[in-house]
Motif scaffolding. Structure first.
Motif, short mmCIF file in Angstrom:
data_model
loop_
_atom_site.label_atom_id
_atom_site.label_comp_id
_atom_site.label_asym_id
_atom_site.label_seq_id
_atom_site.Cartn_x
_atom_site.Cartn_y
_atom_site.Cartn_z
N ASN A 378 0.82 -1.21 0.00
CA ASN A 378 0.00 0.00 0.00
C ASN A 378 0.86 1.26 0.00
O ASN A 378 0.53 2.23 -0.69
CB ASN A 378 -0.92 -0.01 1.21
N GLY A 381 2.44 1.29 -3.45
CA GLY A 381 1.42 1.38 -4.48
C GLY A 381 0.75 2.73 -4.53
O GLY A 381 0.52 3.28 -5.63
N LEU A 385 0.94 5.20 -7.61
CA LEU A 385 -0.30 5.55 -8.30
C LEU A 385 -0.43 7.06 -8.46
O LEU A 385 -0.91 7.54 -9.50
CB LEU A 385 -1.48 4.98 -7.52
N LYS A 458 0.20 1.68 -13.50
CA LYS A 458 -0.98 1.75 -12.64
C LYS A 458 -1.43 0.35 -12.19
O LYS A 458 -1.90 0.16 -11.06
CB LYS A 458 -2.12 2.45 -13.39
N GLY A 459 -1.29 -0.61 -13.10
CA GLY A 459 -1.61 -1.99 -12.70
C GLY A 459 -0.69 -2.50 -11.60
O GLY A 459 -1.14 -3.20 -10.69
N ILE A 462 -1.92 -0.84 -8.35
CA ILE A 462 -3.17 -1.40 -7.84
C ILE A 462 -2.96 -2.81 -7.30
O ILE A 462 -3.51 -3.18 -6.25
CB ILE A 462 -4.24 -1.39 -8.96
N SER A 463 -2.15 -3.61 -7.99
CA SER A 463 -1.87 -4.96 -7.49
C SER A 463 -1.12 -4.92 -6.16
O SER A 463 -1.34 -5.77 -5.28
CB SER A 463 -1.05 -5.74 -8.52
N ILE A 465 -1.49 -2.52 -3.90
CA ILE A 465 -2.46 -2.11 -2.89
C ILE A 465 -3.36 -3.26 -2.48
O ILE A 465 -3.67 -3.45 -1.29
CB ILE A 465 -3.29 -0.92 -3.41
N LEU A 466 -3.76 -4.09 -3.44
CA LEU A 466 -4.70 -5.17 -3.14
C LEU A 466 -4.03 -6.41 -2.59
O LEU A 466 -4.53 -7.03 -1.65
CB LEU A 466 -5.48 -5.52 -4.41
#
Length: 723
Positions: A378, A381, A385, A458-459, A462-463, A465-466
């Motif tokens: 996070n 990321g 981002l 961006k991918g 996001i990956s 963060i998740l």
């Protein structure tokens, strides 16, 4: 034979002078030597609480002892050791072992003499003459409390240590297997009762069970020393001490079952409601992830046999491995977190604080590592981002600089006179043009896909963060290998040419020496070559030897580039493995409470003095009134002593806690990896871009109903509240 007795006494019972009588419970442990006794006092209970209880003491002790560790039950059973009273003259302490009944034992009569008078005891009667327990002792008789092994001590002197005063129990006499043993050497060891989450004792190093193998071969005499019979079984004593807190809690729980009070405060109810609300929220969020993962797994399973899926799986192999590991961790976290409270053996093992601590660390290790990974993902990321455009521009400029200033300029430089070396112009021109064309073709292809770089970044964000940091890190490895495919291809081509030249030169050199390689027997055999073979071999050897510098220069250049890329991939792989292996929960607990990581014990000597109470029938009558010579003697006429000490723990350093986990990261790495890599570079063989570090093993995919999975997550969080 000189007798010894060790009394392991809770520091809580010695922190203040007792004001009322209480009953003591614990274990009687007989050592391998017949001249030594170990008595572990676990806790004290008032007579009033037991007298108001409707349950029998036998049932309470049986139920409490049933939850103790199995290894402790094999050595001794929890029993009532005796009574702790205030008045010294009334025999301050009576301890029993719980082995066999005393009613049939005849120990004879003895006489205790002191300044207050003479007390005559009949050891074949119901209890010792110095003190009688009325109704409660009759109940203990049915529980086999009165038996042939017990000691009688007095709590009538104190020691000062660290500014605090501790009342020390003092031995009167010992009843040992039906015989009266007058004062012997006593070692009173005060210990702080271990409790879960605070501290415990351990005889072994913290990382002893986590080491893969011994760092060196032990001498033969060390193994022979371990095979000898121990004179002092400290393992069982420490196990009993670590189980003292659980024994007290279970005993009080059995005692309190007959009481009729049920009321809870508003704060407790509010905390329980908030914890249930948190459990429902976490269970719902986890079930949502579970549904998404099951849908993705079903979709990928349907196309797993297609050529497109197989190609993508080969290109993004590292990413798929870490995605499967992370998905299994997300699926299995409630199983690792939930305590199997229905297992009797599990509850019994947790009665020991040491076992409970290690079980809790093992239980919380997976989700704590997952939490650290997600936290780092996070942080990185979110930062990536918000700065995706700047990062994309930097990546494109860096790729252009590498392609133009390093690859193209380097190939043109090698086609000339690099570092003053005179190369073969024709061969250098051919190799240079092949390299430049491959670089140009690959650069042209990346121009068309350059607009996707912003979405790739961006991918990655996001990956992260998740799913945490390890997923985008593994994806970076695959993207880096894909983006530098032209470099690895040119290195593969040049390494093949260079390797064939080296092998041909070696074969021709053996021709001049009259030898030939035998591939069947893997050895050099003598061989008679003809004149034509020698002439042709001389021409080919000269040609290949003169062309070797040109090939070597190109090969070294691309080997440096390919090795740099492999080194970056290995570095990222090590970072991923370190994140997986970092014991986050251990590091946090070590910083907060270092006492939870003991590593061996030691004893702090407080005092050593001679006993001051006369033994019956041993001291002369004319010396009874002399305080200076009022000493205690054993049966052999020697003075008996009392040794008072505190049991202390050594604590593990942060390196001893963490380093075993990091050693496991490289346990699968061969020690000759560097040597093999150097040999591969010199002989023209390809060097692997994988180090083979430790990764968590992927678990089988879970298929259970959604409702059942929600209840599983809910119960696992509530289990943490109960512990």
């Amino acid at each position: 034979m000189r007798r010894k007795c060790r009394i392991w006494w809770p520091k809580l019972l010695s922190s203040s002078e007792p004001l009322s009588s209480s009953l003591l419970f614990g274990w009687f442990l007989s050592s391998s030597s017949s001249a030594s006794l170990d008595i572990v006092v676990a806790f004290a209970c008032s007579e009033v609480s037991l007298s108001h209880n409707r349950s029998s003491l036998e049932g309470i002790l049986h139920g409490t002892n049933g939850n103790m560790p199995k290894s402790l039950q094999d050595k001794s059973s929890l029993c009532m050791l005796g009574q702790h009273v205030v008045d010294v003259s009334s025999a301050g302490l009576l301890l029993s072992s719980g082995i066999k009944d005393q009613r049939n034992s005849t120990c004879g009569n003895a006489c205790i003499q002191n300044k207050r008078g003479i007390f005559r005891e009949n050891y074949g009667q119901l209890a010792c003459g110095c003190h009688k327990l009325d109704g409660l002792l009759e109940q203990c008789n049915q529980a086999s409390i009165r038996n042939s092994n017990w000691i009688q001590v007095a709590n009538d002197f104190y020691e000062q240590c660290g500014g605090e005063i501790y009342w020390i129990p003092k031995l009167h006499h010992v009843h040992w297997n039906g015989e009266v043993v007058f004062p012997c050497d006593v070692h009173v060891i005060l210990y702080e009762t271990p409790s879960y989450g605070v501290h415990h004792f351990s005889l072994h190093l913290w990382n002893l069970c986590e080491q893969v193998k011994a760092p060196f071969k032990r001498p033969k005499w060390v193994d022979e020393l371990h095979q000898k019979k121990k004179l002092l079984d400290l393992d069982t004593v420490i196990l009993a001490i670590n189980s003292a807190a659980a024994a007290k809690i279970l005993f009080e729980r059995h005692v309190a079952t007959g009481r009729s009070f049920v009321w809870f405060s508003i704060i407790c109810r509010l905390l329980t409601f908030m914890w249930q609300l948190l459990a429902m929220s976490m269970a719902s969020l986890s079930t949502l992830f579970y549904v998404i993962l099951q849908l993705l797994h079903s979709l990928l399973s349907s196309i797993s046999q297609s050529w497109m899926y197989i190609t993508v799986a080969k290109i993004f192999n590292s990413t798929l491995i870490h995605i499967r590991i992370r998905c299994c961790q997300i699926l299995y976290w409630p199983i690792f977190l939930q305590e199997n409270g229905l297992s009797f053996g599990f509850v019994r093992s947790l009665s020991c604080v040491e076992y409970a601590e290690k079980a809790a660390l093992h239980k919380h290790s997976m989700w704590s590592s997952l939490a650290l990974d997600v936290l780092l993902g996070n942080l990185i990321g979110v930062a990536l981002l918000y700065n995706a455009e700047s990062a994309c521009l930097w990546v494109m400029n860096f790729a252009n600089d590498i392609t133009n200033n390093l690859l193209r300029t380097g190939c043109v430089w090698l086609m000339g006179v690099p570092a003053g070396f005179k190369l073969n112009t024709e061969l250098a021109g051919v190799l240079g043009m092949i390299s430049l064309n491959a670089i140009q073709i690959w650069s042209t292809l990346w121009v068309f896909v350059g607009f996707l770089s912003i979405y790739v970044i961006k991918g990655l964000a996001i990956s992260g963060i998740l799913f945490g940091m390890t997923i985008p890190a593994a994806l970076i490895i695959d993207i880096l290998l894909l983006a530098t495919l032209h470099v690895s291809t040119l290195h593969w081509l040049l390494s093949g040419i260079y390797s064939m030249q080296i092998q041909a030169l070696a074969a021709l050199w053996r021709l001049f020496r009259g030898q030939k390689w035998n591939p069947l027997r893997q050895r050099l055999d003598s061989y008679d070559y003809t004149v034509k073979q020698h002439v042709l071999g001389s021409l080919l050897f000269t040609l290949l030897l003169l062309l070797l510098p040109t090939t070597s220069v190109f090969y070294i250049f691309f080997s440096i580039l390919n090795s740099s890329i492999s080194l970056i991939c290995i570095l990222i792989e090590v970072i991923i493995s370190v994140i997986h292996a970092t014991p986050c929960i251990k590091i946090f607990l070590w910083l907060v409470r270092r006492r939870r990581f003991p590593s061996g014990i030691w004893f702090e000597i407080v005092s050593c003095r001679s006993n001051e109470i006369d033994s019956p029938g041993i001291c002369c009558p004319d010396k009874v009134d002399s305080p200076s010579e009022n000493l205690q003697w054993n049966s052999s006429g020697e003075k008996s002593s009392i040794l008072v000490s505190f049991i202390r723990s050594n604590f593990s350093s942060i390196g001893e806690v963490v380093l075993p986990h990091y050693r496991n990261v490289f346990s699968g790495v061969s020690g000759s990896f560097v040597a093999k890599s150097i040999h591969g570079v010199l002989t023209g063989k390809r060097v692997s871009s994988r180090l083979g570090t430790f990764l968590p093993p992927p678990l089988p995919w879970m298929f259970i109903p959604y409702k059942e999975y929600w209840h599983l997550c809910y119960d696992s969080i509530l289990a943490c509240c109960r512990t």
